[in-house]
Design an enzyme around this catalytic site. Structure first.
Site, PDB file in Angstrom:
ATOM      1  N   LYS A   1       0.842  -1.051  -0.050  1.00 50.79           N
ATOM      2  CA  LYS A   1       0.026  -0.019   0.099  1.00 50.79           C
ATOM      3  C   LYS A   1       0.915   1.211  -0.134  1.00 50.79           C
ATOM      4  CE  LYS A   1      -3.895   2.068   2.461  1.00 50.79           C
ATOM      5  NZ  LYS A   1      -4.791   1.856   3.887  1.00 50.79           N
TER       6      LYS A   1
ATOM      7  N   SER B   1      -9.815   2.160   3.126  1.00 52.14           N
ATOM      8  CA  SER B   1      -8.836   2.863   2.315  1.00 52.14           C
ATOM      9  C   SER B   1      -7.839   2.025   1.467  1.00 52.14           C
ATOM     10  CB  SER B   1      -8.043   3.981   3.037  1.00 52.14           C
ATOM     11  OG  SER B   1      -7.178   3.029   4.106  1.00 52.14           O
TER      12      SER B   1
ATOM     13  N   SER C   1      -9.984  -0.255   7.364  1.00 49.68           N
ATOM     14  CA  SER C   1      -9.496  -0.261   5.842  1.00 49.68           C
ATOM     15  C   SER C   1      -8.840  -1.248   5.379  1.00 49.68           C
ATOM     16  CB  SER C   1      -8.664   0.967   6.075  1.00 49.68           C
ATOM     17  OG  SER C   1      -9.126   2.141   5.919  1.00 49.68           O
TER      18      SER C   1
END
Ligand SMILES: [Mg+2]
Ligand SMILES: [Zn+2]
Lengths: 479, 487, 96
Positions: free
Chosen positions: B79, B154, B178
């Site tokens: 990420k 997210s 997330s």
């Protein structure tokens, strides 16, 4: 009696003498090239996290123990949020609601000899900010973050100081203490020890505090005194003209000798303190506190009291000799060699020795005149080899040349004349050379005694033993 | 061989060790899949092809020499919230569009040390603030099950990448759901470990007391393998916990019989989509068949977790994001008039709307006069929620319920009302507030969209939670489903 | 709880965020809604409940030995900086 009473509280920032920063492994040495000692944590890089320096904690505890404060079993780091280019993260990690040290006190001696106890509200750990440089950079400000993250202990006094002079006395006392504890080098020029002064005035006898101004970043005792005096006068002027003092942050301008409102802090601050989620509560157990207690040196007040009683010194002399740990140690070294004359040693250490250091701007520990050497000189006064007056000359020679007292005395033939016959011989010569004065003296002009002393001293190059000379001369002149 | 992408991470690691194929072949195949998918999914912000191939060649040499770690030669993605040395790290923000990290996050370094090969950095909600991966400066991520829908957020880029089998595993972070929410919406396994289990060093902070790094994978077994390599004490993170890392892989096969499962009454409320609920209930039935004992438990303060979160997380973020000021790194506005202008325009232009909304919310709840009423009050209610969990774990081993109230929703459907968006995380936030480990696993479909089952355990019970997830996956095949076009 | 334009402007000023006049009403609306939403916290009785600022209660801060571990890397770190000169980060002139 003034119609106004001054109320001062000091927030003293002392840089802790750790090797590395409070939350990172960067060096704290002074004078490195710009940003050479700012690592990712100090720069507030994305993703980095703080880890607390054990030594900074121990130093704060040491201070707390020295001022008989409460050491918090649990203290908490908080974030003080504000934007400034020398503050890389946009917040300063400090302690707010739960500081590591609370409720201590320090005694100061006022001019009239009275002892006044000044309460210390709290002392907390925090990180220093960096430096903004304005000179030589047209239109821009340069930011050096080497100082960012240097550990500080902020020592906050109660508003119990009543004059600029008291404030300076208190600040000097704290300065002495932190150096005794070896937690701060005390170097004010380099900013290692500085203070913010909260100053207000109120009508004499009033209970309610007046509106205060905070004068930021005072880094010399002289500036503290001048800034406070200026600020007090300014506030009294305002109040006497019927206006109100504005609560604000002010800067002292040493060139103009004035304080002025800080432009960059005009906007009302709202620091939005909250516990720093990157750091956990600092828990101090008894064992850690005990281990720090074991490292406490004899403190200035304890040492002064001991000097006064052990060496039969006045409180004043004891205070001067213990003003720094190094000077006190030097004195005790001298006395170790000269146990029978502690007062003579005190006079010389505070007098000739301190003056000589001062003149050359040297530290006690400079090694310029080892204590054994000074003791060697004083020993020659005690055994009457030289007079006190000659000793001062010998001291000068020793100071500049580095030889021992005996070597100087021998080389320059300064040994005192204590042989009665030799002194009498000189007296006879002097009397013979000055018949008129002798007649006047004998006719009752006693004042001429000094003239004869001077003549004999001149003839012996000052080496005649003064006490002996006095006695012999009086007898001979009497006829 | 062209079906590597249907293999699990565990199988790929074993295949590499057995030298059935090379890391270079594998990495090239996955890189090609990433390239082919990018226009449709927008799952990646950066693809590090050259470096990945070079690293793969090196991994092959290590494997040939019989050396290497648990993940040597296995491709993964990070990420873009994790700092990667020498590689652009944007956090999905214009603010960091030009930011090249000079250091590796601990998670990145650990996975590198275990031999994993990074193929790139995945797209995400800006600064991890969002539940749909729509707030990225680099455009929205699309759900591989239906490109009109969001993948959740997210960590939507990581979730879409794993769901579309663009990588076998991707790191992710979870501040309020997330990892788990996009796992549910993309039909994969998402693990959020105990707070403090995985180092936060180098993970760009959103809300420090809630953020936790974790992983998105195709199976619980793969998550166990990844976690074993990612977890552990880190001297650089004061909130990292110094407790041994168990062998999560070895613990997977423990029998499930007698497992006490608490069904969270508050999770089966009126907000839960009926069909979603049905899939979750079916999964629970399977657990019963596997020997688990189900009881209902109540956590009365849990419904307040979203309001607590939307005070605490913005408060922390408002402070964490103050360092983005246009001075030392990141975006700086053109021709600032003065310092204030520099600050205000660099931040005003560098941050997107949702980030600014949260910074302002956080600034407000911490400001003089509001701190007690909002921030302190929220932290007190957080204590109550935590106590509810502690009480529940006195009588059950794990808690189960839905991960999300509904399956994936349309891009743009919830962007106008922040509250609607925030309520997506209604079932996931509790675990963050209490720092608990939790996993989301696929448990069926509603109208061709995956549904997630959430399993929450007490602190440091990752082995148990993964064991429970693995047992389910041995008895079902929802986790093996791959979206059409990516199979 | 409805926030005024002025309140939004002052929050934005405190947070150093430049907002256009078009953005202000948008945040006025959404922040007001968020504050209403979190107002639900008032329902909880938190008498005698301590605030919880860490998810793992009972842990305490670890202490790092006082050792210098860092070297001068300012050139590498300043590669990300918008404006530097002579090792300094530059900002528009600050007047104190
Ligand atoms: Mg202060
Ligand atoms: Zn301070």
């Amino acid at each position: 009696m003034s119609a106004w009473e001054t109320v001062i509280g000091l927030e003293i920032h002392a840089q802790l003498a750790t090797r590395s920063k409070i939350f990172s492994g960067s060096a704290t040495a002074y004078g490195a090239p710009p940003n050479a000692q700012a690592n990712l944590v100090d720069l507030g890089y994305p993703g980095v996290l703080p880890v607390l320096n054990a030594e900074a904690v121990r130093m704060a505890v040491k201070l707390g123990l020295a001022i008989n404060a409460r050491i918090a079993a649990q203290s908490v780091f908080a974030r003080k949020n504000y934007f400034y280019p020398d503050l890389p993260k946009g917040y300063q990690i400090s302690q707010y609601e739960l500081p590591i040290v609370a409720a201590g006190a320090l005694d100061i001696v006022l001019d009239d000899g009275q002892v006044k106890r000044i309460g210390i509200t709290r002392a907390h750990l925090e990180e220093d900010a960096g430096k903004s440089l304005h000179e030589g950079l047209p239109g821009v400000t340069g930011i050096d973050l080497n100082r960012a993250g240097t550990p500080l202990v902020e020592i906050v006094s109660e508003p119990q100081l009543r004059s600029a002079k008291e404030a300076v006395t208190y600040m000097k006392k704290v300065h002495t203490l932190v150096r005794y504890l070896e937690i701060c080098d005390g170097n004010m020029q380099e900013g290692s020890f500085r203070c913010d002064a909260n100053v207000s005035v109120r009508p004499a006898g009033a209970h309610k505090l007046g509106t205060r101004a905070e004068i930021k970043n005072l880094n010399s005792f002289r500036f503290v005194e001048r800034a406070i005096n200026y600020e007090v006068a300014r506030q009294i002027d305002i109040l006497e003209s019927g206006r109100a003092v504005v609560q604000e942050t002010r800067l002292y301008d040493p060139d103009r000798g004035e304080t002025r409102a800080m432009r960059s802090k005009e906007e009302a601050n709202d620091y939005r303190y909250f516990p720093d989620p990157d750091l956990l509560p600092v828990v101090l157990d008894e064992a850690l506190i005990a281990s720090v207690r074991a490292t406490l040196p004899e403190l200035p007040d304890q040492k002064a009291a001991r000097f006064a009683s052990q060496y039969a010194l006045s409180a004043y002399d004891a205070g001067v000799l213990t003003a720094s740990r190094e000077l006190a140690a030097y004195y005790e070294e001298v006395v170790r060699e000269l146990a029978q004359e502690p007062k003579l040693a005190a006079n010389w250490v505070m007098g000739e020795f301190a003056a000589a250091l001062n003149k050359e701007n040297l530290e006690v520990g400079s090694g310029k005149l080892p204590p054994a050497r000074l003791a060697g000189l004083l020993r020659r006064i005690c055994d009457q080899t030289i007079s006190g007056k000659i000793a001062k000359e010998v001291f000068e020679t020793m100071w500049s040349g580095g030889a021992s007292a005996d070597a100087v005395i021998d080389a320059q033939g300064l040994r005192q004349i204590t042989d009665t016959a030799a002194i009498e011989r000189v007296i006879d010569e002097v009397m013979a050379r000055n018949p008129a004065q002798l007649a006047e003296y004998r006719a009752g002009k006693d004042k001429l005694f000094g003239f004869f002393v001077g003549q004999v001293m001149k003839a012996t190059a000052g080496k005649a033993n003064p006490a002996q000379l006095n006695e012999l001369l009086r007898r001979k002149l009497a006829g | 061989m062209s079906d590597w992408h249907t293999s699990t991470l565990t199988q790929l690691a074993a295949g590499l060790r057995a030298r059935k194929f090379s890391s270079v072949e594998l990495v090239r195949a996955y890189l090609d899949r990433i390239d082919a998918s990018q226009a449709a999914l927008n799952a990646f912000i950066s693809v590090t092809r050259e470096q990945a191939l070079a690293d793969a060649a090196q991994a092959d040499r290590a494997l040939a020499a019989g050396a290497g770690g648990a993940l040597t030669g296995v491709p993964i993605a990070h990420k873009d919230i994790f700092c990667t040395q020498g590689v652009r790290t944007t956090c999905g923000s214009r603010m960091l569009d030009n930011f090249v990290s000079p250091y590796d996050a601990t998670v990145v370094a650990k996975l590198k040390g275990a031999g994993a090969i990074m193929l790139g950095k995945t797209n995400m909600d800006e600064f991890a603030m969002g539940s749909s991966s729509e707030t990225s400066y680099y455009g929205p991520v699309r759900n591989p099950w239906n490109p009109q829908l969001v993948p959740g957020g997210s960590s939507g880029g990581s979730a879409a990448a794993v769901a579309a089998r663009l990588v076998p595993a991707a790191t992710a972070t979870d501040t309020g759901g997330s990892i788990r929410q996009p796992a549910a919406l993309c039909g994969i396994t998402g693990l959020k470990p105990t707070y403090g289990r995985v180092s936060r060093y180098g993970m760009i902070a959103f809300a420090s007391s809630l953020d936790q790094g974790g992983v998105l994978t195709a199976s619980a077994a793969d998550a166990a393998l990844m976690l074993r390599e990612m977890a552990g004490f880190d001297a650089n993170d004061s909130t990292s916990v110094d407790t041994p890392v168990p062998d999560y892989v070895a613990a997977l096969e423990q029998p499930l019989a007698g497992l006490k499962v608490g069904l969270l009454r508050e999770f089966f409320d009126k907000g839960l989509d009926a069909q979603n609920e049905q899939r979750v209930r079916e999964a629970l039935k399977l657990y019963e068949q596997l020997g688990a004992r189900l009881t209902e438990v109540s956590l009365p303060n849990l419904p307040l977790s979203v309001p607590v979160y939307y005070v605490v997380a913005p408060a922390e973020c408002s402070s964490n994001l103050a360092r983005f000021d246009g001075v030392r790194f990141g975006y700086r506005c053109e021709n600032p008039r003065d310092l204030l202008d520099l600050y205000r325009r660099s931040r005003g232009e560098g941050f997107g709307a949702e980030v600014k909304r949260r910074i302002m919310t956080g600034t407000y709840v911490l400001s003089a006069g509001y701190y007690d009423a909002y921030y302190l009050k929220a932290q007190r209610v957080r204590q109550l929620i935590n106590a509810d969990f502690t009480r529940a774990f006195g009588s059950v081993d794990v808690l189960m319920g839905p991960t999300t109230p509904t399956p994936a929703f349309a891009i743009g459907a919830k962007t106008s009302d922040p509250i609607t968006m925030y309520l997506n995380d209604i079932y996931t936030i509790g675990a963050n507030l209490a720092g608990l480990p939790a996993v989301s696993i696929p448990c069926g479909f509603v109208q061709d969209l995956p549904v997630g089952l959430q399993i929450v355990g007490p602190h440091f019970s990752e082995a148990r939670v993964l064991n429970a997830a693995h047992a389910f996956q041995r008895a079902s095949d929802w986790h093996t489903r791959v979206p059409q076009g990516y199979a | 709880m409805a926030l005024t334009r002025e309140q939004i402007a002052s929050i934005a000023a405190l947070a150093r965020l430049d907002l256009s006049s078009a953005e202000i009403p948008v945040y006025q609306d959404s922040l007001s809604r968020i504050l209403d939403f979190v107002g639900a916290l008032d329902r909880a009785d938190t008498t005698d409940v301590a605030p919880m600022s860490h998810p793992l209660p009972g842990l305490s801060q670890r202490l790092r030995p006082d050792v210098v571990t860092e070297q001068d890397r300012h050139e590498q770190y300043q590669a990300n900086a918008p404006q530097v000169a002579a090792g300094l980060y530059l900002v528009p002139k600050v007047i104190e």
